[in-house]
Design an enzyme around this catalytic site. Structure first.
Site, PDB file in Angstrom:
ATOM      1  CD  GLU A   1      -8.991   4.635  10.455  1.00 26.16           C
ATOM      2  OE1 GLU A   1      -8.684   3.635  11.314  1.00 26.16           O
ATOM      3  OE2 GLU A   1      -8.314   5.090   9.478  1.00 26.16           O
TER       4      GLU A   1
ATOM      5  CG  ASP B   1      -8.536   4.239   5.561  1.00 22.39           C
ATOM      6  OD1 ASP B   1      -8.922   3.536   6.510  1.00 22.39           O
ATOM      7  OD2 ASP B   1      -7.651   3.865   4.872  1.00 22.39           O
TER       8      ASP B   1
ATOM      9  CD  GLN C   1      -2.708  -1.265   2.420  1.00 25.54           C
ATOM     10  OE1 GLN C   1      -2.010  -1.473   3.509  1.00 25.54           O
ATOM     11  NE2 GLN C   1      -4.137  -1.328   2.525  1.00 25.54           N
TER      12      GLN C   1
ATOM     13  CG  ASP D   1       1.673   6.435   2.812  1.00 26.82           C
ATOM     14  OD1 ASP D   1       1.402   5.293   2.984  1.00 26.82           O
ATOM     15  OD2 ASP D   1       1.769   7.197   3.879  1.00 26.82           O
TER      16      ASP D   1
HETATM   17  C1  GLC Z   1      -7.529   1.928   8.303  1.00 24.15           C
HETATM   18  C2  GLC Z   1      -8.391   0.853   8.182  1.00 24.15           C
HETATM   19  C3  GLC Z   1      -7.975  -0.479   8.272  1.00 24.15           C
HETATM   20  C4  GLC Z   1      -6.923  -0.601   7.068  1.00 24.15           C
HETATM   21  C5  GLC Z   1      -5.928   0.651   7.205  1.00 24.15           C
HETATM   22  C6  GLC Z   1      -5.035   0.758   6.026  1.00 24.15           C
HETATM   23  O1  GLC Z   1      -7.192   1.952   9.437  1.00 24.15           O
HETATM   24  O2  GLC Z   1      -9.632   1.012   9.113  1.00 24.15           O
HETATM   25  O3  GLC Z   1      -8.859  -1.552   8.262  1.00 24.15           O
HETATM   26  O4  GLC Z   1      -6.071  -1.663   7.172  1.00 24.15           O
HETATM   27  O5  GLC Z   1      -6.345   1.961   7.242  1.00 24.15           O
HETATM   28  O6  GLC Z   1      -5.704   1.149   4.731  1.00 24.15           O
END
Ligand code: GLC
Length: 566
Positions: free
Chosen positions: A255, A213, A181, A183
């Site tokens: 979040e 997120d 993933q 950035d």
């Molecule tokens: C957030 C999501 C989680 C995910 C992370 C990376 O914290 O809630 O499920 O793994 O982002 O995207």
């Protein structure tokens, strides 16, 4: 199963501050209902369960990512922001979901994964293969992995660095989560434009807002620790300004798993508002701490610290969600205590948290589950429920990662718990069959048939809360008590906050975390003196309190009161 819902207003009611009185329900499309028997939940399945959610009293759904994805992080590894995973259905199915939800006056909030993409996203493919091309600067590249070594590693069970080497571009790329993933580079204005356009795409399809997120991690700098950097706040404020201008009434939810004061910063200021809501990460673990320590002081401290929010902003309060119960932001002592109480088997732990559901965390204690839910519904802010918790669903700690608590919703005692007609071996995850939580007894149909089930309790709570707007938008003040296991506070709705048809109201909420019956004397603040206290649920009138500045109450084991001051 059929759910009769009293005839309400058809269609979506106009209300720019709808989120302040709403009850949210997190539901993963994958996990709720499978309409075509392929073993995976889908949009049509979810649509077929909207009557259930309406019956329960839910005002808004939060859908975690359902976009095209290799699913190496439950869909938070987005491969294409504008298409849906074929196994969930089509964009037309999604449109239908929005329409059908709106017909029930139910809103849809979706995840906007802003910090990173999957390494299989086209942007990353182009960035790694063509460093000088238009996407070359879309990610955070570096010749060395020695940079920003103070930035903490979030997925510390799987990752040992925030950098990964790309053999194609022969450079390192930065990643706060899994190494697949990368950035996004917010230093590049083109990335801002892309994310704005993704937001517009889904807003045009009718969604009512976004959960942002992993929003604290957008920028890194040599001075900071890669969390809540000033530029990150500037970006959020610019996203909010775009939304207010182009799509008024839509909401942003942060979040941001940070310390109390830092989380509150995601509301922005009156001049530069950011998110309408922010998840209340500080209060959640302290609530679990109080349940076992029988001490409410840390909870009170956190609630007092997070009392003031600007304007129409609102906390998003929750007990559980699709992630681990995160313990990153509590003290070392608190974390050790919480592990001891709730994660005595190392298998229950992940990263700095606990991968269990509400019912299993609370050892299936009905007292504790009722107390926790009643508190959730009375705290300042809007509650977020996690699918399945309303029936006391269990989890499966033998599954990988956070899949432990992402198993299929249990509807009936039939094959696959009524979730799917597929061959059981084909399900995306097995249904829960553990002792005490087997789907043959823990399911919606069985809970419906028992008038005193937890499901009926939750529904009643939701409906009572709905008829007392003070619990959604009212002010909050802690009351002093003489009992270290009792949390007491008043919620107050002034005449200026009332909508047409509403009346000013004051409610005294009292929660006992003591593991045995107890008595408490609560100081009633000067501003809320009244004559009587009346139990909101059953209507019982408590002894006269006129002229008194305290009230003495007796509570059963982990009991609670919501008392209207009249
Ligand atoms: C957030 C999501 C989680 C995910 C992370 C990376 O914290 O809630 O499920 O793994 O982002 O995207």
């Amino acid at each position: 199963m059929s759910f009769t819902v009293p005839m309400g207003q058809p269609g979506l009611q106009h209300d720019p501050q709808w989120y302040r009185r709403a009850i949210f329900y997190e539901v993963m499309v994958r996990s709720f209902a499978d309409s075509d028997g392929d073993g995976v939940g889908d949009f049509q399945g979810l649509i077929s369960k909207l009557d259930y959610l309406e019956w329960l009293g839910v005002d808004a759904l939060w859908l975690p990512p359902f976009y095209a994805s290799p699913l190496l992080d439950g869909g938070y590894d987005v491969q294409d922001y504008r298409s849906v995973l074929p196994e969930y259905g089509t964009l037309d199915d999604f449109r239908e979901l929005v329409t059908q939800a709106h017909q029930r006056n139910m809103r849809i909030v979706i995840d906007l994964v802003v910090n990173h993409t999957s390494d299989q996203h086209e942007w990353f493919e182009k960035s790694r293969t063509d460093p000088h091309g238009p996407y070359g600067d879309y990610y955070v590249w570096s010749d060395t992995d020695d940079l920003w070594t103070d930035i903490r590693i979030i997925f510390n069970d799987t990752e040992d660095s925030n950098w990964a080497f790309d053999a194609e571009r022969r450079q390192f790329y930065f990643h706060r989560f899994f190494s697949h993933q990368p950035d996004l580079n917010y230093g590049n204005p083109a990335v801002h434009d892309e994310i704005f356009d993704v937001a517009r795409f889904w807003l045009d399809l009718g969604v009512d807002g976004f959960r942002l997120d992993a929003v604290p991690y957008l920028y890194e700098s040599d001075e900071g620790l890669g969390e809540s950097e000033p530029e990150t706040h500037d970006f959020i404020a610019s996203l909010r300004a775009m939304i207010d201008k182009e799509y008024p009434g839509k909401v942003l939810i942060a979040e941001a798993n940070q310390q109390p004061q830092e989380v509150a910063e995601y509301f922005g200021s009156e001049e530069a508002p950011e998110c309408h809501m922010a998840f209340h990460f500080p209060v959640m673990p302290r609530l679990f701490y109080a349940l076992r320590s029988q001490l409410v002081a840390p909870l009170i401290e956190t609630l007092n610290e997070t009392k003031d929010v600007p304007g129409a902003a609102s906390w998003a309060v929750f007990l559980r969600n699709h992630d681990e119960l995160t313990l990153e932001m509590v003290t070392d002592e608190e974390r050790q205590a919480l592990y001891g109480w709730y994660a005595y088997d190392p298998r229950m732990r992940i990263n700095d948290g606990i991968r269990r559901r509400l019912a299993t965390l609370l050892d299936n204690s009905r007292h504790e589950m009722e107390l926790a839910y009643a508190l959730l519904m009375a705290l300042p802010g809007s509650p977020f429920l996690y699918y399945g918790d309303e029936i006391g669903m269990g989890d499966n700690i033998w599954l990988q990662d956070r899949d432990a608590s992402r198993t299929p919703m249990q509807w009936t005692p039939d094959r696959n718990a009524g979730f799917s007609t597929a061959d059981p071996g084909k399900l995306y995850l097995p249904v829960i069959q553990s002792l005490g939580y087997h789907y043959s007894s823990i399911n919606v149909e069985t809970a419906l048939a028992q008038s005193r089930s937890f499901l009926h309790f939750v529904r009643q709570l939701l409906h009572v809360r709905r008829s007392h707007p003070v619990l959604g938008v009212g002010g909050y003040d802690t009351c002093l008590t003489d009992n270290q296991s009792v949390l007491a506070f008043v919620r107050t709705l002034g005449a200026d906050q009332c909508r047409p048809g509403e009346t000013p109201e004051t409610v005294l909420c009292v929660f006992s975390f003591a593991h045995h019956p107890t008595t408490v004397t609560v100081s009633i603040p000067e501003s809320v003196r009244g004559k009587h206290l009346r139990d909101i649920f059953g209507g019982s009138v408590f002894p006269d309190i006129s002229g008194k500045n305290t009230v003495t109450l007796t509570l059963g084991t982990q009991g609670f009161y919501w008392l209207a001051v009249e």
